[in-house]
Design an enzyme around this catalytic site. Structure first.
Site, PDB file in Angstrom:
ATOM      1  N   TYR A  32       0.842  -1.193   0.000  1.00  0.00           N
ATOM      2  CA  TYR A  32       0.000   0.000   0.000  1.00  0.00           C
ATOM      3  C   TYR A  32       0.876   1.241   0.000  1.00  0.00           C
ATOM      4  O   TYR A  32       2.101   1.154   0.189  1.00  0.00           O
ATOM      5  CB  TYR A  32      -0.966   0.003   1.192  1.00  0.00           C
ATOM      6  CG  TYR A  32      -0.335   0.308   2.535  1.00  0.00           C
ATOM      7  CD1 TYR A  32       0.485  -0.614   3.172  1.00  0.00           C
ATOM      8  CD2 TYR A  32      -0.557   1.537   3.165  1.00  0.00           C
ATOM      9  CE1 TYR A  32       1.060  -0.334   4.399  1.00  0.00           C
ATOM     10  CE2 TYR A  32       0.008   1.834   4.394  1.00  0.00           C
ATOM     11  CZ  TYR A  32       0.813   0.893   5.012  1.00  0.00           C
ATOM     12  OH  TYR A  32       1.393   1.184   6.220  1.00  0.00           O
ATOM     13  N   LYS A 147       6.490  -1.720   2.107  1.00  0.00           N
ATOM     14  CA  LYS A 147       5.242  -1.188   2.676  1.00  0.00           C
ATOM     15  C   LYS A 147       4.122  -2.199   2.396  1.00  0.00           C
ATOM     16  O   LYS A 147       3.249  -1.996   1.544  1.00  0.00           O
ATOM     17  CB  LYS A 147       4.944   0.204   2.093  1.00  0.00           C
ATOM     18  CG  LYS A 147       4.059   1.047   2.994  1.00  0.00           C
ATOM     19  CD  LYS A 147       4.124   2.508   2.630  1.00  0.00           C
ATOM     20  CE  LYS A 147       3.036   3.344   3.245  1.00  0.00           C
ATOM     21  NZ  LYS A 147       3.011   3.378   4.710  1.00  0.00           N
ATOM     22  N   GLU A 179      11.790   2.120  14.693  1.00  0.00           N
ATOM     23  CA  GLU A 179      10.829   3.121  14.213  1.00  0.00           C
ATOM     24  C   GLU A 179       9.553   2.916  15.020  1.00  0.00           C
ATOM     25  O   GLU A 179       9.587   2.276  16.074  1.00  0.00           O
ATOM     26  CB  GLU A 179      10.594   2.964  12.705  1.00  0.00           C
ATOM     27  CG  GLU A 179      10.050   1.598  12.321  1.00  0.00           C
ATOM     28  CD  GLU A 179       9.670   1.473  10.847  1.00  0.00           C
ATOM     29  OE1 GLU A 179       9.436   2.488  10.183  1.00  0.00           O
ATOM     30  OE2 GLU A 179       9.586   0.320  10.375  1.00  0.00           O
ATOM     31  N   LEU A 203      10.805   1.192   7.569  1.00  0.00           N
ATOM     32  CA  LEU A 203      10.282   1.712   6.314  1.00  0.00           C
ATOM     33  C   LEU A 203      10.972   3.046   6.061  1.00  0.00           C
ATOM     34  O   LEU A 203      11.076   3.874   6.978  1.00  0.00           O
ATOM     35  CB  LEU A 203       8.764   1.933   6.398  1.00  0.00           C
ATOM     36  CG  LEU A 203       8.188   2.428   5.076  1.00  0.00           C
ATOM     37  CD1 LEU A 203       8.057   1.277   4.085  1.00  0.00           C
ATOM     38  CD2 LEU A 203       6.860   3.114   5.270  1.00  0.00           C
TER      39      LEU A 203
HETATM   40  N1  PLP Z   1       7.293   3.636   9.322  1.00  0.00           N
HETATM   41  C1  PLP Z   1       6.184   2.889   9.158  1.00  0.00           C
HETATM   42  C2  PLP Z   1       6.163   1.495   9.691  1.00  0.00           C
HETATM   43  C3  PLP Z   1       5.058   3.423   8.513  1.00  0.00           C
HETATM   44  O1  PLP Z   1       3.963   2.675   8.349  1.00  0.00           O
HETATM   45  C4  PLP Z   1       5.109   4.770   8.064  1.00  0.00           C
HETATM   46  C5  PLP Z   1       3.966   5.378   7.400  1.00  0.00           C
HETATM   47  O2  PLP Z   1       2.894   4.824   7.322  1.00  0.00           O
HETATM   48  C6  PLP Z   1       6.282   5.510   8.270  1.00  0.00           C
HETATM   49  C7  PLP Z   1       7.365   4.911   8.887  1.00  0.00           C
HETATM   50  C8  PLP Z   1       6.386   6.938   7.814  1.00  0.00           C
HETATM   51  O3  PLP Z   1       6.440   7.006   6.420  1.00  0.00           O
HETATM   52  P1  PLP Z   1       5.993   8.325   5.636  1.00  0.00           P
HETATM   53  O4  PLP Z   1       6.804   9.436   6.167  1.00  0.00           O
HETATM   54  O5  PLP Z   1       6.311   8.006   4.212  1.00  0.00           O
HETATM   55  O6  PLP Z   1       4.533   8.496   5.896  1.00  0.00           O
END
Ligand code: PLP
Length: 288
Positions: A32, A147, A179, A203
């Site tokens: 996603y 993702k 994270e 991620l």
């Molecule tokens: N880490 C995880 C596990 C996430 O699901 C997300 C966003 O949904 C992020 C980090 C942050 O990513 P972004 O800055 O692209 O929203």
């Protein structure tokens, strides 16, 4: 009426039907992406599209239309009259519907592509006081860089955070903070900004990369180095980054105060820098 997208068509959301044999439903076999609309422009649509394509590639999931994600997103904004509203686009691509078997389905099986737009209230006020977060063992798999829609550990951890009066849940793997359930995390220690390096354990957040660049612009030293759980007492400031919150100051972890227990100065400076960038997106409206 809410208009959503399914496999090439736009239709009222309540008319969307997905097979119970869909591999997204049976196996969480899908990816996603979420991108934010700033009343005129998307935030780094190029970066989100590249990440979507990377996630698909890592799972050997073929969607030949991946490059149309920006067009689908714009159409959803337009069809839902969200041009002048803060909004998010969600897109999910699964390996399609096929008789249940662990092996990939026949090559002619089309992926299922579902997307919707949703207006939301960013409510920057809720970050002024800072947020409290929970920290737990990272029980996720070893490819957190993809993702994937397989988010059970993220959901369980976030739910526990909510039930204990926290706003997010951070993960610790092998003694190091990776994270959070849906955000990346940064720490300021002795004036140096730390965040977990890109690896299979996090991620690669689009907002994370933006904040690193903003911090460098502000003259900060940024170390893409993981912080150990045991060093949490040395942390002067902490904050989260993600698409909807942008930069969110963290004032406690597992009920222990971070720094003086108030949003940090550097954090708020980076939050303001991020807001300044998005203000530009709002002011330069595209023509539809
Ligand atoms: N880490 C995880 C596990 C996430 O699901 C997300 C966003 O949904 C992020 C980090 C942050 O990513 P972004 O800055 O692209 O929203």
């Amino acid at each position: 009426m809410n208009i959503a997208y399914l496999n090439g068509s736009y239709m009222p959301a309540e008319e969307i039907r997905i097979s119970p044999d869909d591999r997204g439903f049976l196996f969480a076999d899908g990816v996603y992406e979420v991108v934010r609309w700033y009343q005129g422009n998307f935030f780094d649509m190029e970066g989100h599209t590249a990440r979507l394509k990377r996630s698909l590639g890592e799972l050997r999931l073929e969607w030949v239309g991946a490059d149309t994600f920006p067009v689908i997103s714009e159409e959803l904004i337009r069809k839902n009259d969200l041009e002048d509203t803060p909004a998010l686009i969600y897109i999910q691509v699964t390996r399609g519907a096929a008789p249940r078997s662990h092996a990939f389905p026949a090559v002619q099986t089309d992926p299922t592509v579902y997307a919707f737009a949703r207006g939301f209230d960013p409510d920057p006020g809720k970050y002024v006081a800072g947020i409290n977060i929970l920290m737990k063992k990272d029980i996720r798999w070893s490819r957190c860089d993809i993702k994937s829609v397989s988010l059970l550990p993220n959901i369980l951890c976030f739910q526990e955070a909510v039930e204990t009066g926290n706003s997010e849940c951070a993960f610790v793997r092998d003694g190091y903070i990776t994270e959070c359930s849906h955000s990346n995390i940064f720490f300021l220690i002795n004036g140096i900004l730390f965040t977990h390096p890109e690896s299979e354990n996090i991620l690669s957040g689009i907002s994370r990369r933006k904040v690193i660049n903003l911090a460098l612009k502000a003259g900060l030293q940024v170390n893409e180095v993981a912080v150990a759980e045991k060093d949490i007492d040395k942390v002067d400031e902490a904050f989260l980054t993600n698409t909807s919150a942008e930069v969110a100051p963290v004032i406690s972890i597992n009920k222990k105060k971070i720094g003086n227990g108030r949003p940090g100065e550097v954090t708020m400076q980076l939050r303001a820098m991020f807001a300044a960038e998005t203000a530009i997106l709002r002011n330069h409206k595209q023509t539809h």
